[in-house]
Design an enzyme around this catalytic site. Sequence first.
Site, PDB file in Angstrom:
ATOM      1  N   MET A 151    -121.141  83.626  72.185  1.00 31.14           N
ATOM      2  CA  MET A 151    -122.131  83.679  71.215  1.00 31.14           C
ATOM      3  C   MET A 151    -123.192  82.337  71.689  1.00 31.14           C
ATOM      4  O   MET A 151    -122.526  81.199  71.981  1.00 31.14           O
ATOM      5  CB  MET A 151    -121.896  83.228  69.805  1.00 31.14           C
ATOM      6  CG  MET A 151    -120.853  84.125  69.360  1.00 31.14           C
ATOM      7  SD  MET A 151    -120.228  83.675  67.702  1.00 31.14           S
ATOM      8  CE  MET A 151    -118.769  84.853  67.569  1.00 31.14           C
ATOM      9  N   MET A 204    -123.054  88.230  73.126  1.00 31.18           N
ATOM     10  CA  MET A 204    -123.619  88.068  72.002  1.00 31.18           C
ATOM     11  C   MET A 204    -124.725  87.120  72.238  1.00 31.18           C
ATOM     12  O   MET A 204    -124.867  85.993  71.572  1.00 31.18           O
ATOM     13  CB  MET A 204    -123.177  87.847  70.533  1.00 31.18           C
ATOM     14  CG  MET A 204    -122.055  88.990  70.311  1.00 31.18           C
ATOM     15  SD  MET A 204    -120.970  88.572  68.795  1.00 31.18           S
ATOM     16  CE  MET A 204    -119.597  87.719  69.664  1.00 31.18           C
ATOM     17  N   GLY A 247    -121.666  87.385  65.041  1.00 29.49           N
ATOM     18  CA  GLY A 247    -121.663  86.043  64.791  1.00 29.49           C
ATOM     19  C   GLY A 247    -120.759  85.131  64.216  1.00 29.49           C
ATOM     20  O   GLY A 247    -120.554  84.086  64.203  1.00 29.49           O
ATOM     21  N   PHE A 248    -119.883  85.691  63.441  1.00 31.76           N
ATOM     22  CA  PHE A 248    -118.898  84.994  62.800  1.00 31.76           C
ATOM     23  C   PHE A 248    -117.438  85.787  62.489  1.00 31.76           C
ATOM     24  O   PHE A 248    -117.618  87.075  62.384  1.00 31.76           O
ATOM     25  CB  PHE A 248    -119.119  84.493  61.232  1.00 31.76           C
ATOM     26  CG  PHE A 248    -120.382  83.557  61.108  1.00 31.76           C
ATOM     27  CD1 PHE A 248    -120.091  82.397  61.291  1.00 31.76           C
ATOM     28  CD2 PHE A 248    -121.738  84.006  61.156  1.00 31.76           C
ATOM     29  CE1 PHE A 248    -121.180  81.259  61.444  1.00 31.76           C
ATOM     30  CE2 PHE A 248    -122.890  83.309  60.972  1.00 31.76           C
ATOM     31  CZ  PHE A 248    -122.370  81.799  61.127  1.00 31.76           C
ATOM     32  N   GLY A 249    -116.470  85.152  62.770  1.00 31.83           N
ATOM     33  CA  GLY A 249    -115.051  85.701  62.627  1.00 31.83           C
ATOM     34  C   GLY A 249    -114.882  85.901  61.293  1.00 31.83           C
ATOM     35  O   GLY A 249    -115.375  85.141  60.486  1.00 31.83           O
ATOM     36  N   GLY A 250    -113.873  86.506  60.965  1.00 35.83           N
ATOM     37  CA  GLY A 250    -113.119  86.496  59.616  1.00 35.83           C
ATOM     38  C   GLY A 250    -113.968  87.394  58.403  1.00 35.83           C
ATOM     39  O   GLY A 250    -113.724  87.068  57.264  1.00 35.83           O
ATOM     40  N   ASP A 286    -115.428  86.351  72.523  1.00 34.73           N
ATOM     41  CA  ASP A 286    -116.705  86.735  72.058  1.00 34.73           C
ATOM     42  C   ASP A 286    -117.743  85.639  72.297  1.00 34.73           C
ATOM     43  O   ASP A 286    -117.321  84.447  71.999  1.00 34.73           O
ATOM     44  CB  ASP A 286    -116.575  86.471  70.559  1.00 34.73           C
ATOM     45  CG  ASP A 286    -115.872  87.999  69.952  1.00 34.73           C
ATOM     46  OD1 ASP A 286    -116.433  88.895  70.318  1.00 34.73           O
ATOM     47  OD2 ASP A 286    -115.046  87.714  69.293  1.00 34.73           O
ATOM     48  N   HIS A 342    -109.959  89.601  74.365  1.00 40.39           N
ATOM     49  CA  HIS A 342    -111.367  89.573  73.958  1.00 40.39           C
ATOM     50  C   HIS A 342    -112.154  88.341  74.024  1.00 40.39           C
ATOM     51  O   HIS A 342    -111.397  87.410  73.160  1.00 40.39           O
ATOM     52  CB  HIS A 342    -111.397  90.327  72.595  1.00 40.39           C
ATOM     53  CG  HIS A 342    -113.039  90.692  72.444  1.00 40.39           C
ATOM     54  ND1 HIS A 342    -113.598  91.866  73.002  1.00 40.39           N
ATOM     55  CD2 HIS A 342    -113.753  90.360  71.543  1.00 40.39           C
ATOM     56  CE1 HIS A 342    -114.870  92.138  72.246  1.00 40.39           C
ATOM     57  NE2 HIS A 342    -114.963  91.118  71.364  1.00 40.39           N
ATOM     58  N   GLY A 371    -108.913  89.597  65.615  1.00 48.00           N
ATOM     59  CA  GLY A 371    -108.803  88.203  65.695  1.00 48.00           C
ATOM     60  C   GLY A 371    -108.179  87.611  64.611  1.00 48.00           C
ATOM     61  O   GLY A 371    -106.850  87.385  64.964  1.00 48.00           O
ATOM     62  N   SER A 372    -108.531  87.300  63.548  1.00 42.44           N
ATOM     63  CA  SER A 372    -107.824  86.822  62.378  1.00 42.44           C
ATOM     64  C   SER A 372    -106.513  87.757  62.054  1.00 42.44           C
ATOM     65  O   SER A 372    -105.597  86.913  61.854  1.00 42.44           O
ATOM     66  CB  SER A 372    -108.449  86.559  61.239  1.00 42.44           C
ATOM     67  OG  SER A 372    -109.854  85.738  61.350  1.00 42.44           O
ATOM     68  N   SER A 415    -109.009  88.822  69.935  1.00 45.29           N
ATOM     69  CA  SER A 415    -110.074  88.070  70.009  1.00 45.29           C
ATOM     70  C   SER A 415    -109.672  86.493  70.058  1.00 45.29           C
ATOM     71  O   SER A 415    -109.316  86.023  69.197  1.00 45.29           O
ATOM     72  CB  SER A 415    -111.279  88.189  68.799  1.00 45.29           C
ATOM     73  OG  SER A 415    -112.312  87.324  69.158  1.00 45.29           O
ATOM     74  N   ASP A 460    -115.085  96.164  66.639  1.00 42.78           N
ATOM     75  CA  ASP A 460    -114.829  94.790  66.575  1.00 42.78           C
ATOM     76  C   ASP A 460    -115.400  94.344  65.043  1.00 42.78           C
ATOM     77  O   ASP A 460    -116.423  94.446  64.850  1.00 42.78           O
ATOM     78  CB  ASP A 460    -115.791  94.166  67.669  1.00 42.78           C
ATOM     79  CG  ASP A 460    -115.544  92.574  67.700  1.00 42.78           C
ATOM     80  OD1 ASP A 460    -114.551  92.082  66.722  1.00 42.78           O
ATOM     81  OD2 ASP A 460    -115.999  91.888  68.590  1.00 42.78           O
ATOM     82  N   GLY A 461    -114.424  93.850  64.431  1.00 42.13           N
ATOM     83  CA  GLY A 461    -114.639  93.100  63.105  1.00 42.13           C
ATOM     84  C   GLY A 461    -114.031  93.619  61.881  1.00 42.13           C
ATOM     85  O   GLY A 461    -114.138  94.627  61.394  1.00 42.13           O
ATOM     86  N   GLY A 462    -113.145  92.598  61.517  1.00 41.49           N
ATOM     87  CA  GLY A 462    -112.351  92.904  60.359  1.00 41.49           C
ATOM     88  C   GLY A 462    -111.213  94.095  60.613  1.00 41.49           C
ATOM     89  O   GLY A 462    -110.928  94.683  59.418  1.00 41.49           O
ATOM     90  N   MET A 503    -119.941  97.357  66.226  1.00 41.90           N
ATOM     91  CA  MET A 503    -119.559  96.242  65.201  1.00 41.90           C
ATOM     92  C   MET A 503    -119.288  96.809  63.935  1.00 41.90           C
ATOM     93  O   MET A 503    -120.188  97.291  63.449  1.00 41.90           O
ATOM     94  CB  MET A 503    -120.600  95.089  65.417  1.00 41.90           C
ATOM     95  CG  MET A 503    -120.707  94.364  66.638  1.00 41.90           C
ATOM     96  SD  MET A 503    -119.280  93.383  67.504  1.00 41.90           S
ATOM     97  CE  MET A 503    -119.359  92.295  65.809  1.00 41.90           C
ATOM     98  N   HIS A 558    -117.524  89.995  75.121  1.00 40.10           N
ATOM     99  CA  HIS A 558    -118.406  90.605  74.585  1.00 40.10           C
ATOM    100  C   HIS A 558    -119.546  89.575  74.606  1.00 40.10           C
ATOM    101  O   HIS A 558    -119.448  88.309  73.955  1.00 40.10           O
ATOM    102  CB  HIS A 558    -117.867  90.901  73.150  1.00 40.10           C
ATOM    103  CG  HIS A 558    -118.874  91.217  72.008  1.00 40.10           C
ATOM    104  ND1 HIS A 558    -118.567  91.201  70.830  1.00 40.10           N
ATOM    105  CD2 HIS A 558    -120.219  91.681  72.372  1.00 40.10           C
ATOM    106  CE1 HIS A 558    -119.698  91.560  70.051  1.00 40.10           C
ATOM    107  NE2 HIS A 558    -120.560  91.861  71.046  1.00 40.10           N
TER     108      HIS A 558
END
Length: 217
Positions: free
Chosen positions: A35, A66, A144-147, A33, A31, A199-200, A7, A177-179, A139, A64
């Site tokens: 928003m 959002m 709405g937020f990364g990390g 994101d 990817h 991402g992170s 991401s 997607d996410g973590g 998800m 993606h």
Amino acid sequence: MVKIAPSILAADFLHLDRDVRLVNDHADLLHFDVMDGCLVPNLSFGFPVMEAVAQIATIPLDVHLMIINPDKFIERFAKAGASLISFHLEAADEAGKDASEYIALAKSCGVKAGLAIDPDVEVERLFKYIDEADFFLIMSVFAGFGGQKFIEASISRIAALRAEMDRRGVVKDIEVDGGVSAANSKALIEAGATMLVAGSSVFKSEDPALAISKMRV
């Protein structure tokens, strides 16, 4: 084989060209994101960044959305270089529309159409669209937020969607997607995920290429 989609939200925007070229060499998708601060409580980026990245990206761009009213922007993102575009079922709900309209619009623009849901939306709501959407995005954090920390219940949600596809004899991608990281990628793949957004765990690692490799298990 699983596809890895780093991401760009977690990339170094002072050295974005470097990070995009790294992803070109080691991942399968890039990817985005997007928003709007309305559907989700944050803002990210839009067409100028994507159009710039598209000039040097050599792998498909996975967008993606959002955002509310994604139908107003799907065609423009397709023209900007997207190969895959997903939007949220919640956005269709808010607009009082059937997600089928957005899926058909994306397909008419020549991109793969994906349907996404947040962790608090019943995964069974996706079943209606199994024959229509090209892929589905589960998800594993709230959009709405990364990390954010990975939500473990996402694994069973992926498994439930894959089981329903198998029951119908349908083979389509499930993106998560996410973590996502090497610590949970194996469990996600075993549950039925075929596209991992990270991402992170990629861009914040000391060795992004190695981080991508480890997620392929």
